[in-house]
Scaffold this active site. Structure first.
Site, mmCIF file in Angstrom:
data_model
loop_
_atom_site.group_PDB
_atom_site.id
_atom_site.type_symbol
_atom_site.label_atom_id
_atom_site.label_comp_id
_atom_site.label_asym_id
_atom_site.label_seq_id
_atom_site.Cartn_x
_atom_site.Cartn_y
_atom_site.Cartn_z
ATOM 1 N N GLU A 124 37.940 54.348 49.677
ATOM 2 C CA GLU A 124 38.438 53.913 50.993
ATOM 3 C C GLU A 124 37.394 54.311 52.028
ATOM 4 O OE1 GLU A 124 42.415 54.637 52.382
ATOM 5 O OE2 GLU A 124 43.224 54.610 50.337
ATOM 6 N N GLU A 170 45.581 59.873 47.527
ATOM 7 C CA GLU A 170 45.648 60.862 48.610
ATOM 8 C C GLU A 170 46.769 61.875 48.412
ATOM 9 O OE1 GLU A 170 45.676 58.862 52.401
ATOM 10 O OE2 GLU A 170 43.623 58.144 52.156
#
Length: 503
Positions: free
Chosen positions: A293, A174
């Site tokens: 995710e 991320e």
């Protein structure tokens, strides 16, 4: 409105092969995922290595083929070298991503051992937040090089003569997020990921790499981030990541159950960006996706804000999942299967205690949450080829999402096992949905079972004291009429209809 849904299933109309890694999961050094979750020395169920056997039994039942580790936001401030070597010499450090103390009692070698015990492969995420190219090459050398170099010989001195042979690696986590330690622009990350990818594959050309896509569809840099990162890394990586979580913050079940339609659009959009870069580069290579995710996450937000910082393994992100959440997870699994031609890796985030299908008490029981069951069913019976779902269903509208089909469904053909499995969710909260499936290309089949997850209370949960409040039953009642299946899908239900094609 007459409620009735139909689907035609043809064995020649194939979306793609389902990669086993679609049923992967995720363990981060966050909350009680590791300490008190998979690892708890002194627990009555712990083995000599501190691995909880009750947890391992539940994990093995899920048949998780690959597990992403050690993060997550955690990885961007993590030095993997802190988690190797003699345990009594490992440092305790402040962990800034989640504001805890990391004792480093559990690291790469312990996780490799645990993963073998769980029947899973390791998907290792490297730190591209506070570390960079040199560390990227060193961790691959430590993990995968046979012998005769500094890092491989160091591994051997730690008791691991044979390499771990980790084949799938994430290039950070991320990195588009301002919350991330070492947050980068797309240009900065793209350059860093490219150079890390080069040296990692020079150490071990057999590995596959995942570049960071946007951390969510709603990020302001979405699409531009993917295009820029791939412009740098396209020739050096095999996958681009996607992350997405959903919650029912407004207590609006019809909208919540429709969220998987947004997941579909997210996958289609990222696939289009990948194909744009492919065309721009005149490349013959197809970029695949790693949805590493995904889950429902919202229940624990308020309690997480009240935690005192600098504890070891406090209870963080411990969502207690409802039947309603399980239905959303079922819809998200169907979305992943609908894109099996493009999504080759997916990781339910996470596996134990932290937004997880498995929960534990320190020193006490382990049990399956509601979301455990659709994930287990998909993992057990969703392997083979995903077939195009030619489905028709009545629809409904919400304030935010329109044209939502009451039926969400997909069929998987496992030719080797001689089986077809139909996964179906009825989104209607109050009425049963008559469901008819045309199996004309398979001829006469036999119904093996019709599993159903349902209940009168959408907010019902499983606990240590009542672990079976929400649990599937095998009394779905699907019947064959020639080459057609007829079933009544209960209101707000997850359904698994298993068929044998053997004559």
């Amino acid at each position: 409105m007459t409620l009735k849904a139909t689907m035609i299933v043809d064995k020649d109309f194939v979306i793609g092969n389902v990669d086993d890694r679609l049923y992967g999961s995720f363990i981060e050094h966050l909350g009680r995922a590791v300490y008190g979750g998979i690892y708890e020395p002194g627990h009555p169920e712990a083995d000599a290595r501190g691995f909880r056997q009750d947890v391992l039994r539940l994990v093995r039942e899920l048949r998780v083929p690959i597990i992403r580790y050690p993060g997550g936001n955690f990885v961007s401030g993590y030095d993997w070298k802190d988690g190797i070597g003699p345990v009594d010499r490992r440092p305790r450090k402040l962990e800034l991503a989640w504001r805890t103390v990391e004792p480093n009692l559990f690291g790469m070698n312990e996780f490799a051992d645990w993963s073998k015990a769980a029947g899973s492969e390791v998907m290792w995420a490297i730190n591209l937040g506070t570390q960079g190219i040199e560390d990227a090459r060193n961790v691959v050398e430590y993990a995968n090089h046979p012998s005769g170099s500094y890092w491989s010989d160091l591994r051997a001195s730690h008791g691991y003569q044979q390499p771990h042979n980790i084949k799938t690696w994430c290039l950070g986590n991320e990195m588009d997020g301002p919350w991330q330690i070492g947050h980068k622009t797309a240009e900065e990350y793209g350059r860093s990921a490219l150079e890390a990818a080069k040296v990692m594959k020079w150490v071990d050309p057999s590995i596959e790499l995942v570049a960071c896509g946007s951390s969510a569809l709603g990020m302001p840099t979405f699409a531009e981030w993917e295009a820029t990162v791939l412009d740098h890394t396209y020739d050096h990586v095999e996958y681009l990541s996607l992350h997405q979580y959903y919650g029912n913050h407004e207590n609006d079940a019809p909208t919540f159950l429709a969220r998987s339609l947004q997941m579909d659009e997210f996958i289609r959009s990222v696939s289009a960006i990948c194909d744009y870069v492919k065309a721009k580069k005149r490349s013959k290579k197809r970029m695949y996706l790693s949805f590493d995710e995904w889950n429902v996450w919202f229940h624990s937000h308020a309690s997480d804000k009240k935690l005192e910082p600098w504890q070891v393994a406090p209870p963080q992100l411990e969502d207690v999942y409802t039947l309603e959440d399980a239905l959303v997870v079922g819809c998200m699994l169907i979305s992943l299967l609908k894109h099996a031609d493009r999504v080759k890796i997916a990781c339910l985030a996470q596996l134990v205690n932290v937004i997880a299908p498995i929960m534990t008490k320190n020193g006490g029981a382990a049990w399956a949450q509601t979301i455990y069951y659709p994930f287990m069913h998909a993992s057990l019976y969703g392997r083979g080829q995903a077939l195009v779902p030619l489905a028709q269903s009545p629809k409904y509208d919400t304030k935010e999402i329109t044209d939502v089909p009451y039926l969400e469904s997909i069929a998987i053909h496992n030719e080797e096992a001689g089986e077809v499995t139909i996964f179906a969710v009825n989104r209607h909260l109050g009425e049963s949905l008559p469901f008819e499936v045309d199996l004309r290309s398979f001829g006469t089949c036999t119904v093996l079972e019709h599993l159903v997850l349902e209940g009168a209370d959408l907010k019902a949960v499983n606990t240590a004291e009542s672990p079976d409040t929400v649990k599937p039953h095998a009394s779905g009642g699907a019947k064959l009429d020639g080459a057609r299946i007829e079933a009544a899908l209960a209101p707000a239900s997850w359904n698994v209809i298993r068929l044998s094609t053997r004559k």
